[in-house]
Design a protein around this motif. Structure first.
Motif, PDB file in Angstrom:
ATOM      1  N   ALA A 166     -52.252 -50.593  22.839  1.00  0.00           N
ATOM      2  CA  ALA A 166     -53.077 -51.311  23.813  1.00  0.00           C
ATOM      3  C   ALA A 166     -53.589 -52.596  23.172  1.00  0.00           C
ATOM      4  O   ALA A 166     -53.917 -52.623  21.990  1.00  0.00           O
ATOM      5  CB  ALA A 166     -54.250 -50.460  24.267  1.00  0.00           C
ATOM      6  N   ARG A 167     -53.616 -53.650  23.972  1.00  0.00           N
ATOM      7  CA  ARG A 167     -54.159 -54.938  23.529  1.00  0.00           C
ATOM      8  C   ARG A 167     -54.956 -55.491  24.709  1.00  0.00           C
ATOM      9  O   ARG A 167     -54.420 -55.650  25.801  1.00  0.00           O
ATOM     10  CB  ARG A 167     -53.025 -55.882  23.153  1.00  0.00           C
ATOM     11  CG  ARG A 167     -53.467 -57.176  22.525  1.00  0.00           C
ATOM     12  CD  ARG A 167     -52.288 -58.102  22.213  1.00  0.00           C
ATOM     13  NE  ARG A 167     -51.186 -57.448  21.539  1.00  0.00           N
ATOM     14  CZ  ARG A 167     -51.013 -57.388  20.209  1.00  0.00           C
ATOM     15  NH1 ARG A 167     -51.900 -57.942  19.417  1.00  0.00           N
ATOM     16  NH2 ARG A 167     -49.962 -56.807  19.697  1.00  0.00           N
ATOM     17  N   ILE A 168     -56.253 -55.751  24.470  1.00  0.00           N
ATOM     18  CA  ILE A 168     -57.120 -56.305  25.500  1.00  0.00           C
ATOM     19  C   ILE A 168     -57.821 -57.538  24.955  1.00  0.00           C
ATOM     20  O   ILE A 168     -57.897 -57.721  23.732  1.00  0.00           O
ATOM     21  CB  ILE A 168     -58.152 -55.270  25.998  1.00  0.00           C
ATOM     22  CG1 ILE A 168     -59.036 -54.782  24.848  1.00  0.00           C
ATOM     23  CG2 ILE A 168     -57.467 -54.103  26.686  1.00  0.00           C
ATOM     24  CD1 ILE A 168     -60.142 -53.822  25.268  1.00  0.00           C
ATOM     25  N   SER A 169     -58.336 -58.375  25.843  1.00  0.00           N
ATOM     26  CA  SER A 169     -59.050 -59.561  25.378  1.00  0.00           C
ATOM     27  C   SER A 169     -60.231 -59.864  26.297  1.00  0.00           C
ATOM     28  O   SER A 169     -60.241 -59.493  27.464  1.00  0.00           O
ATOM     29  CB  SER A 169     -58.110 -60.772  25.315  1.00  0.00           C
ATOM     30  OG  SER A 169     -57.673 -61.115  26.609  1.00  0.00           O
ATOM     31  N   MET A 226     -56.427 -47.237  24.745  1.00  0.00           N
ATOM     32  CA  MET A 226     -57.312 -48.201  25.396  1.00  0.00           C
ATOM     33  C   MET A 226     -58.737 -48.052  24.868  1.00  0.00           C
ATOM     34  O   MET A 226     -59.429 -49.051  24.634  1.00  0.00           O
ATOM     35  CB  MET A 226     -57.279 -48.010  26.914  1.00  0.00           C
ATOM     36  CG  MET A 226     -57.951 -49.121  27.673  1.00  0.00           C
ATOM     37  SD  MET A 226     -57.242 -50.773  27.402  1.00  0.00           S
ATOM     38  CE  MET A 226     -55.703 -50.631  28.250  1.00  0.00           C
ATOM     39  N   ILE A 274     -62.655 -58.016  31.059  1.00  0.00           N
ATOM     40  CA  ILE A 274     -61.598 -57.695  30.104  1.00  0.00           C
ATOM     41  C   ILE A 274     -60.239 -57.942  30.744  1.00  0.00           C
ATOM     42  O   ILE A 274     -60.013 -57.574  31.897  1.00  0.00           O
ATOM     43  CB  ILE A 274     -61.680 -56.204  29.683  1.00  0.00           C
ATOM     44  CG1 ILE A 274     -63.010 -55.905  29.010  1.00  0.00           C
ATOM     45  CG2 ILE A 274     -60.524 -55.840  28.773  1.00  0.00           C
ATOM     46  CD1 ILE A 274     -63.236 -54.425  28.776  1.00  0.00           C
ATOM     47  N   SER A 275     -59.345 -58.546  29.986  1.00  0.00           N
ATOM     48  CA  SER A 275     -57.956 -58.708  30.411  1.00  0.00           C
ATOM     49  C   SER A 275     -57.101 -57.750  29.603  1.00  0.00           C
ATOM     50  O   SER A 275     -57.191 -57.719  28.368  1.00  0.00           O
ATOM     51  CB  SER A 275     -57.461 -60.137  30.157  1.00  0.00           C
ATOM     52  OG  SER A 275     -58.215 -61.052  30.898  1.00  0.00           O
ATOM     53  N   VAL A 276     -56.282 -56.976  30.291  1.00  0.00           N
ATOM     54  CA  VAL A 276     -55.357 -56.083  29.606  1.00  0.00           C
ATOM     55  C   VAL A 276     -54.078 -56.871  29.329  1.00  0.00           C
ATOM     56  O   VAL A 276     -53.394 -57.309  30.249  1.00  0.00           O
ATOM     57  CB  VAL A 276     -55.046 -54.830  30.451  1.00  0.00           C
ATOM     58  CG1 VAL A 276     -54.016 -53.952  29.756  1.00  0.00           C
ATOM     59  CG2 VAL A 276     -56.323 -54.047  30.711  1.00  0.00           C
ATOM     60  N   ASN A 290     -50.426 -52.401  27.471  1.00  0.00           N
ATOM     61  CA  ASN A 290     -50.804 -50.997  27.499  1.00  0.00           C
ATOM     62  C   ASN A 290     -49.504 -50.232  27.701  1.00  0.00           C
ATOM     63  O   ASN A 290     -49.009 -50.122  28.819  1.00  0.00           O
ATOM     64  CB  ASN A 290     -51.796 -50.726  28.635  1.00  0.00           C
ATOM     65  CG  ASN A 290     -52.421 -49.361  28.530  1.00  0.00           C
ATOM     66  OD1 ASN A 290     -52.421 -48.739  27.480  1.00  0.00           O
ATOM     67  ND2 ASN A 290     -52.961 -48.881  29.635  1.00  0.00           N
ATOM     68  N   GLU A 336     -59.898 -60.448  20.741  1.00  0.00           N
ATOM     69  CA  GLU A 336     -58.900 -59.457  21.117  1.00  0.00           C
ATOM     70  C   GLU A 336     -59.227 -58.101  20.506  1.00  0.00           C
ATOM     71  O   GLU A 336     -59.705 -58.022  19.379  1.00  0.00           O
ATOM     72  CB  GLU A 336     -57.529 -59.928  20.635  1.00  0.00           C
ATOM     73  CG  GLU A 336     -56.380 -59.115  21.169  1.00  0.00           C
ATOM     74  CD  GLU A 336     -55.045 -59.734  20.827  1.00  0.00           C
ATOM     75  OE1 GLU A 336     -54.510 -59.406  19.746  1.00  0.00           O
ATOM     76  OE2 GLU A 336     -54.543 -60.533  21.632  1.00  0.00           O
TER      77      GLU A 336
END
Length: 147
Positions: free
Chosen positions: A75-78, A97, A42-44, A47, A83
């Motif tokens: 929070a946004r993760i990919s 998160m 996972i890439s943050v 946050n 995403e």
């Protein structure tokens, strides 16, 4: 980032995010924690916390105005070209998160039955809480006769 047009059968992405944004914090964190193990790296992306304007509508005039500012956690993760996104009221970055993890899991097509069950349970709890609040408000209503 791409996303399937409908992530869970019967649930739009907007509806999922609405329920997750109001989900009980402890239940959300407990649900999201074991989901992380099945995810690829996972890439943050983001946050953070910040203030956003709270829009309201004047029901008498029909005009829109800003009531004030509200503290939000985002929070946004990919992972794997998908995403996960979250925005929740307050300063709880861990809850944001957790919400983003659930959103990403749904987008990747993992644990669909568990996610659907969690969303349905939270939606029911929120609906029950809203009904109770409306009943309490209605109990304070006073009918006045106008002559």
């Amino acid at each position: 980032m791409t996303r399937p047009p409908q992530s869970l059968q019967g649930w739009t992405h907007e509806a999922q995010l609405s329920v997750l944004a109001r989900a009980d914090t402890a239940r959300l964190k407990a649900f999201a924690d074991p989901l992380i193990t099945d995810l690829p790296d996972i890439s943050v992306v983001e946050n953070r916390t910040g203030l956003v304007m709270l829009p309201m509508r004047d029901t008498a005039q029909g005009t829109h105005f800003h009531l004030g500012e509200v503290l939000m956690s985002e929070a946004r993760i990919s992972a794997d070209g998908q995403e996960g996104y979250a925005m929740r009221r307050g300063r709880d970055l861990a809850a944001a998160m957790a919400m983003a993890v659930v959103d990403l899991v749904v987008a990747l097509g993992h644990a669909q039955d568990a996610c659907r069950a969690f969303l349905e349970a939270e939606a029911k709890a929120q609906s029950d809480a809203d009904t109770l609040t409306l009943r309490r408000v209605e109990a304070t209503r006073v009918d006045m006769e106008t002559f």
